[in-house]
Design an enzyme around this catalytic site. Structure first.
Site, mmCIF file in Angstrom:
data_model
loop_
_atom_site.group_PDB
_atom_site.id
_atom_site.type_symbol
_atom_site.label_atom_id
_atom_site.label_comp_id
_atom_site.label_asym_id
_atom_site.label_seq_id
_atom_site.Cartn_x
_atom_site.Cartn_y
_atom_site.Cartn_z
ATOM 1 N N HIS A 294 164.045 86.073 124.299
ATOM 2 C CA HIS A 294 163.675 86.850 123.111
ATOM 3 C C HIS A 294 164.291 88.251 123.182
ATOM 4 O O HIS A 294 164.936 88.714 122.223
ATOM 5 C CB HIS A 294 162.146 86.937 123.026
ATOM 6 C CG HIS A 294 161.644 87.831 121.927
ATOM 7 N ND1 HIS A 294 161.150 87.341 120.737
ATOM 8 C CD2 HIS A 294 161.557 89.183 121.821
ATOM 9 C CE1 HIS A 294 160.794 88.346 119.956
ATOM 10 N NE2 HIS A 294 161.027 89.485 120.601
ATOM 11 N N GLU A 295 164.117 88.912 124.322
ATOM 12 C CA GLU A 295 164.621 90.285 124.449
ATOM 13 C C GLU A 295 166.142 90.333 124.338
ATOM 14 O O GLU A 295 166.700 91.251 123.753
ATOM 15 C CB GLU A 295 164.166 90.907 125.776
ATOM 16 C CG GLU A 295 162.652 91.058 125.921
ATOM 17 C CD GLU A 295 161.990 91.749 124.744
ATOM 18 O OE1 GLU A 295 162.625 92.632 124.122
ATOM 19 O OE2 GLU A 295 160.841 91.413 124.423
ATOM 20 N N HIS A 298 167.258 90.603 120.911
ATOM 21 C CA HIS A 298 167.311 91.994 120.430
ATOM 22 C C HIS A 298 168.580 92.681 120.941
ATOM 23 O O HIS A 298 169.267 93.392 120.199
ATOM 24 C CB HIS A 298 166.110 92.794 120.944
ATOM 25 C CG HIS A 298 164.806 92.443 120.292
ATOM 26 N ND1 HIS A 298 164.658 92.328 118.932
ATOM 27 C CD2 HIS A 298 163.579 92.207 120.821
ATOM 28 C CE1 HIS A 298 163.394 92.028 118.644
ATOM 29 N NE2 HIS A 298 162.716 91.939 119.775
ATOM 30 N N HIS A 304 163.011 91.170 114.626
ATOM 31 C CA HIS A 304 161.963 90.148 114.637
ATOM 32 C C HIS A 304 162.027 89.247 113.402
ATOM 33 O O HIS A 304 162.233 89.716 112.280
ATOM 34 C CB HIS A 304 160.583 90.812 114.717
ATOM 35 C CG HIS A 304 160.264 91.266 116.101
ATOM 36 N ND1 HIS A 304 159.480 92.357 116.384
ATOM 37 C CD2 HIS A 304 160.643 90.760 117.311
ATOM 38 C CE1 HIS A 304 159.383 92.507 117.687
ATOM 39 N NE2 HIS A 304 160.082 91.560 118.271
#
Lengths: 570, 90
Positions: A294-295, A298, A304
């Site tokens: 997930h990170e 980014h 998101h």
């Protein structure tokens, strides 16, 4: 999906990363592997490549830290914020930070990689048996040097495969001592220390000297967390002491007693009453792989998503067989385009593999398996209860645990309570549908009640009554299924659905007045969305996915464990 | 059966207890994740309107029913473990 304002992205496809430090929770090899797999999630669907650097400045600098860790966004202790990352760019941009007040695992409890021994670094196999006793954690039993160890197969006595578990007595990480073990006692600023300490540091990491005198030698390392180490509290990193005394009572396992939030805790000394040293017991932890994937999203330019199943949804949830959601793929390909060219072909094995091909993990799964035991049962995987992660219902019939799943059931019966099955539901209880949401045996009449969707059936021996609508019992028409049943006293049974439960008077075949009630009000500390609830050997079990929460007669959660290992005894 | 047992609760030393009311928690969450623009000062009424809007925005982001109120499911969502990157860019 959403991208950051201005569609921030890397202007090159060969992205570099560097791992600046490690968490005490996970072996560095497992951490490296989790990060590599997290990058692969994205490189599988884009032309991006990720190269690890061991020095200098990389595009994505990865670090663990606690609370104030050097940027304007401090972490918040255990739970809450897990990690954050910055969108692509120079300096801190692109970097990913992980909150080391979390308990980092692969999402399913401690993953313990062994060192030394004779298992070539294999993972511990929990549970394992050693001299007739079953162990679910590393142990120092059988050793005089106090080094924790584990078996790497299910049965140590049979296979004799073992390795040593993380311990400051075996090695340290980071620091300047090249991984040397702690030396106890050691002197620091004139004071003697018998264990790892937080003294002298402001970052919250436990350390030790690797010689007798830090003041003279200045060599030190950070202490790895044992798999039995507590988190939070005031004794982080220390291990539970069993038995311990709390308010005059002796406890042999973690307890939620004394707390209003249902969290399991233990004392790290023999008496909490005297020493007041405590911490939370290790739980399944957060998957470093999933959070990192997930990170890194980014760090590559994705913001998101509002799609709940997308990786870029802001909330954490564990998924066993991870695959990237189409929303994430569309998002990342909007920035970098799709992957082109053929995928590399893995080398073919020179000898045929054995029959476990259905059990192979893909690169995206978040599960690292310990070495498989040397014997396996020759059953079709889809019909092997040990390979199921969830059952439609679990209940006790004629004092035997029954596990129902999609037209089949298994039971633990016989003198040794061995798992038997699969059996056909239709063969034993004709008229029942394949999916049984809930079942119970009326202890007075021995009638069996089965619930599926909004219907239920009552079996007396082989004769059946039903299906009837659950509305006939007085349950509201809004409920879609009955997910659990608890026999309580004579002629009463609690029926669970969603976050509520009702009390059924079996004789009157009516719900008692005063219901529904909220499950979490009466049964504190268990998941409010349990999908199986049943009573077994005086305990109440609430199951969610592959875990169960066991509650004693005083309604305290006294154990959280795996359905697979503890109930199915796989 | 249904009467909960009287348990003794103790204060554990070193426990991180976030003594926040639900409203404080919500306000902190909405600010932290960008749903309320902290740079803008508001008076009482405007603040209520803005909070309701912010809640709706947060509920939309989380796939919850857009009530604009601090209901149980919204509060539960705010207590879930999550990524620290704000949902609304500032």
């Amino acid at each position: 999906y959403k991208t950051f304002e201005g569609d921030l992205k890397w202007d090159h496809n060969d992205v570099t990363y560097r791992i600046l430090n490690y968490s005490p929770d996970m072996d560095s090899d497992l951490t490296d592997d989790a990060f590599a797999r997290a990058f692969k999630v994205w490189s599988d669907v884009t032309p991006l490549t990720f190269t690890r650097l061991f020095e200098g400045t990389a595009d994505i600098m990865i670090s663990f830290g606690k609370a104030d860790h050097g940027d304007p966004y401090p972490f918040d202790g255990e739970n809450g914020l897990l990690a954050h990352a910055y969108p692509p760019g120079e300096g801190i941009q692109g970097d990913a930070h992980f909150d080391d007040d979390e308990y980092w695992t692969l999402g399913k409890g401690p993953v313990v990689k062994t060192r030394y021994g004779n298992a070539e670094g294999a993972l511990c196999h929990f549970p394992f048996t050693f001299e007739g006793k079953t162990y679910t954690t590393c142990t120092t039993e059988g050793r005089s040097d106090n080094l924790p160890w584990c078996a790497t197969t299910a049965d140590y006595n049979r296979d004799k495969k073992f390795g040593f578990c993380p311990s400051e007595l075996l090695y340290t990480f980071g620091g300047n001592a090249n991984g040397a073990q702690c030396v106890f006692p050691f002197i620091f600023l004139g004071k003697e220390y018998d264990s790892c300490t937080l003294e002298g540091r402001s970052d919250g990491y436990r350390w030790c000297a690797t010689t007798e005198n830090f003041d003279n030698d200045k060599t030190f390392g950070f202490c790895p967390s044992r798999d039995t180490a507590v988190t939070g509290g005031n004794a982080e990193g220390e291990t539970c002491h069993f038995p311990f005394v709390f308010l005059g009572q002796s406890y042999d396992s973690c307890t939620s007693e004394g707390r209003g939030d249902g969290k399991l805790w233990c004392s790290t000394t023999s008496s909490y009453d005297d020493d007041k040293k405590w911490g939370f017991c290790p739980d399944q932890g957060y998957s470093l792989f999933l959070v990192a994937a997930h990170e890194f999203g980014h760090a590559l330019g994705l913001d998101h998503s509002n799609i709940r199943d997308a990786l870029m949804y802001p909330m954490y949830s564990y998924v066993e067989d991870f695959s990237l959601h189409s929303d994430d793929i569309e998002g990342i390909q909007y920035l970098y385009g799709p992957k082109r060219g053929p995928s590399p072909t893995p080398p073919q094995p020179s000898t045929p593999t054995t029959d476990d091909s259905d059990d192979k993990e893909t690169d995206h799964t978040d599960e690292t398996r310990p070495t498989e035991p040397t014997t396996t049962r020759p059953v079709e995987p889809t019909k092997d209860a040990c390979k199921l992660t969830k059952f439609d219902t679990i209940t006790v019939i004629e004092n035997e645990l029954h596990f129902f799943q999609d037209g089949h059931y298994w039971k633990r019966s016989g003198r040794d309570k061995e798992l038997q099955g699969p059996f056909s539901i239709a063969a034993r209880w004709p008229a029942l549908p394949a999916v049984i949401d809930s079942a119970f045996e009326d202890t007075l009449t021995k009638k069996l009640y089965f619930f599926s969707g909004t219907r239920f059936w009552v079996f007396t021996g082989k004769s059946v009554l039903g299906p009837r609508s659950v509305e006939k019992l007085g349950l509201p028409n809004s409920i879609q299924k009955v997910e659990g049943a608890l026999q309580r006293g004579k002629g009463k049974v609690l029926l669970f659905s969603g976050e509520n439960f009702w009390r059924l008077d079996i004789k009157a075949q009516k719900i008692d007045r005063g219901y529904p009630r909220f499950t979490d009000v009466v049964f504190g500390g268990v998941p409010s969305d349990a999908h199986d609830v049943f009573q077994y050997k005086g305990h109440i079990y609430f199951c969610r996915e592959s875990f169960y929460w066991r509650m004693n007669s005083r309604r305290q959660v006294d154990r959280v464990g795996y359905v697979k290992y503890d109930l199915l005894t796989c | 059966w249904s009467l909960p047992l009287k348990s003794v609760f103790v204060t554990f030393p070193g426990d991180v207890i976030k003594n926040m009311t639900d409203t404080e928690l919500a306000e902190s969450y909405l600010k932290k994740f960008g749903y309320i623009d902290t740079a803008v000062r508001r008076s009482g009424f405007q603040s209520m309107v803005s909070t309701s809007k912010a809640l709706k925005r947060m509920q939309r982001q989380m796939g919850l029913e857009e009530t604009g109120e601090l209901d149980k499911s919204t509060l539960e969502a705010m207590k879930q473990p999550r990524c620290g990157v704000p949902d609304v860019a500032n």
